[in-house]
Design a protein around this motif. Structure first.
Motif, mmCIF file in Angstrom:
data_model
loop_
_atom_site.group_PDB
_atom_site.id
_atom_site.type_symbol
_atom_site.label_atom_id
_atom_site.label_comp_id
_atom_site.label_asym_id
_atom_site.label_seq_id
_atom_site.Cartn_x
_atom_site.Cartn_y
_atom_site.Cartn_z
ATOM 1 N N MET A 1 0.842 -1.188 0.000
ATOM 2 C CA MET A 1 0.000 0.000 0.000
ATOM 3 C C MET A 1 0.879 1.239 0.000
ATOM 4 O O MET A 1 1.945 1.255 0.622
ATOM 5 C CB MET A 1 -0.928 0.030 1.216
ATOM 6 N N CYS A 2 0.407 2.280 -0.670
ATOM 7 C CA CYS A 2 1.170 3.523 -0.747
ATOM 8 C C CYS A 2 0.227 4.661 -1.112
ATOM 9 O O CYS A 2 -0.980 4.455 -1.277
ATOM 10 C CB CYS A 2 2.285 3.404 -1.781
ATOM 11 N N THR A 3 0.761 5.852 -1.266
ATOM 12 C CA THR A 3 -0.062 6.993 -1.656
ATOM 13 C C THR A 3 -0.478 6.862 -3.122
ATOM 14 O O THR A 3 0.207 6.207 -3.924
ATOM 15 C CB THR A 3 0.719 8.297 -1.488
ATOM 16 N N PRO A 4 -1.599 7.472 -3.519
ATOM 17 C CA PRO A 4 -2.007 7.447 -4.930
ATOM 18 C C PRO A 4 -0.932 7.995 -5.860
ATOM 19 O O PRO A 4 -0.727 7.473 -6.959
ATOM 20 C CB PRO A 4 -3.269 8.311 -4.952
ATOM 21 N N GLN B 1 1.828 9.144 4.470
ATOM 22 C CA GLN B 1 2.491 10.441 4.390
ATOM 23 C C GLN B 1 3.638 10.451 3.379
ATOM 24 O O GLN B 1 4.431 11.388 3.338
ATOM 25 C CB GLN B 1 2.990 10.853 5.770
ATOM 26 N N GLY B 2 3.704 9.374 2.565
ATOM 27 C CA GLY B 2 4.647 9.358 1.466
ATOM 28 C C GLY B 2 6.045 8.897 1.788
ATOM 29 O O GLY B 2 6.970 9.094 0.995
ATOM 30 N N ALA B 3 6.243 8.249 2.946
ATOM 31 C CA ALA B 3 7.584 7.812 3.337
ATOM 32 C C ALA B 3 8.045 6.584 2.571
ATOM 33 O O ALA B 3 9.235 6.260 2.576
ATOM 34 C CB ALA B 3 7.632 7.531 4.839
ATOM 35 N N GLY B 4 7.136 5.875 1.930
ATOM 36 C CA GLY B 4 7.504 4.669 1.197
ATOM 37 C C GLY B 4 6.300 3.772 1.005
ATOM 38 O O GLY B 4 5.148 4.207 1.141
ATOM 39 N N ILE B 5 6.575 2.512 0.702
ATOM 40 C CA ILE B 5 5.518 1.528 0.456
ATOM 41 C C ILE B 5 5.490 0.550 1.622
ATOM 42 O O ILE B 5 6.533 0.033 2.040
ATOM 43 C CB ILE B 5 5.765 0.787 -0.873
ATOM 44 N N ALA C 1 1.514 2.140 8.525
ATOM 45 C CA ALA C 1 0.515 2.633 7.577
ATOM 46 C C ALA C 1 0.525 4.153 7.499
ATOM 47 O O ALA C 1 0.396 4.738 6.415
ATOM 48 C CB ALA C 1 -0.871 2.137 7.983
ATOM 49 N N GLU C 2 0.662 4.804 8.639
ATOM 50 C CA GLU C 2 0.675 6.269 8.641
ATOM 51 C C GLU C 2 1.896 6.798 7.894
ATOM 52 O O GLU C 2 1.818 7.798 7.174
ATOM 53 C CB GLU C 2 0.658 6.798 10.070
#
Length: 304
Positions: free
Chosen positions: A165-168, A225-229, A220-221
């Protein structure tokens, strides 16, 4: 010093409302009665408790010092009387719950359990899957693993296959599982999870160099916040997927364990624990989320 209970009750009401009129309305007496009781109390104490203002009251320093003790005492009395009036005593049930399961599944359904079983005083202590049932005085614990804990009875609740899971925004760069090799792969303390996922995807596993977390919640947080996958249990992070904070770039999953309700075999399960266990298993089976297929009669057996 002995102080009249009625006067203390009048003082409490007046301190809450900062109004003799509203205190009188609450206690169903006259304003003059409230005023007289407070005046008598002040005379006994030899100190003023209120300053009379044109539009109400203000507590003096002495009133501020006295009011918390009086208010808390009346609250404790009310609670004790309420407990005495209940037709059956409340049963305390203390359960340790891994934070991921608490946030992702249990808490959204907690009000239903409380409505069905109002006489169970459920106390939840969240943890990062490291728990000592005896040492922490827990009646039971929900934990993640393979169900093998020495001296423990374990009932499987649900399997939780992991998926990236990651950011869009980050997901837009990913077209093939092999694309993950060039990305920051966030890690949990279970070191082999990424290797297992890449094996299931038919890809060689790169060296994961991202930060390591001891909780899937913080993992997950960080991903959101874009730190990785992050490799996360999809079933328990549906709320973040629905919010659009996280997305699944690939459907491939890997099974590494399940969530279990555990308690010590050496300690007989209380009626409250049996009720909680029955509700958990029945709820999960109804939702089709449990890997169990326990017959109905098994739910009612003592889990000793």
């Amino acid at each position: 010093m002995q102080l009249p209970l009625n006067a203390l009750r009048m003082f409490d009401a007046a301190a809450r409302h900062l109004s003799l009129t509203r205190a009188a309305e609450e206690l169903h007496v006259t304003q003059a009665a409230v005023s007289q009781h407070i005046r008598n109390l002040e005379e006994r104490l030899g100190k003023p408790l209120f300053r009379r203002l044109p539009r109400g009251l203000a507590l003096t320093d002495e009133g501020h010092a006295l009011w918390p003790a009086v208010s808390q005492s009346f609250e404790r009395i009310a609670l004790s009387l309420q407990q005495l009036a209940e037709p059956r005593p409340r049963e305390i049930l203390t359960v340790g719950v891994v934070g991921t399961f608490a946030i992702g599944w249990l808490i959204p359904r907690l009000s239903e359990f409380q409505q069905l079983h109002p006489y169970i005083d459920l106390r939840l202590l969240t943890n990062n899957n490291r728990v000592d049932l005896a040492g922490e005085g827990l009646d039971a614990a929900v934990r993640f693993g393979d169900g093998s804990w020495h001296g423990t009875r374990a009932d499987m609740l649900l399997r939780a296959p992991l998926s990236p899971m990651c950011t869009p925004a980050l997901a837009q760069r990913l077209r093939h599982p092999g694309d993950l090799a060039s990305q920051t792969l966030l890690r949990s303390y279970r070191a082999q999870e990424w290797e297992g996922w890449f094996a299931a995807a038919g890809q060689p596993a790169p060296l994961a160099r991202g930060a390591m977390f001891d909780s899937s919640l913080t993992l997950a947080e960080a991903a959101a916040q874009g730190a990785g996958i992050a490799l996360l249990p999809t079933r328990l992070f549906e709320h973040m997927l629905n919010q659009g904070r996280l997305v699944r770039p690939f459907a491939q999953e890997v099974n590494t364990g399940a969530y279990w309700l555990t308690h010590l075999k050496s300690r007989q399960a209380s009626s409250a624990l049996q009720t909680f266990r029955h509700w958990l298993l029945a709820q999960l089976q109804h939702e089709g989320a449990s890997a169990n297929s326990l017959p109905a009669e098994a739910l009612d057996q003592d889990s000793a």
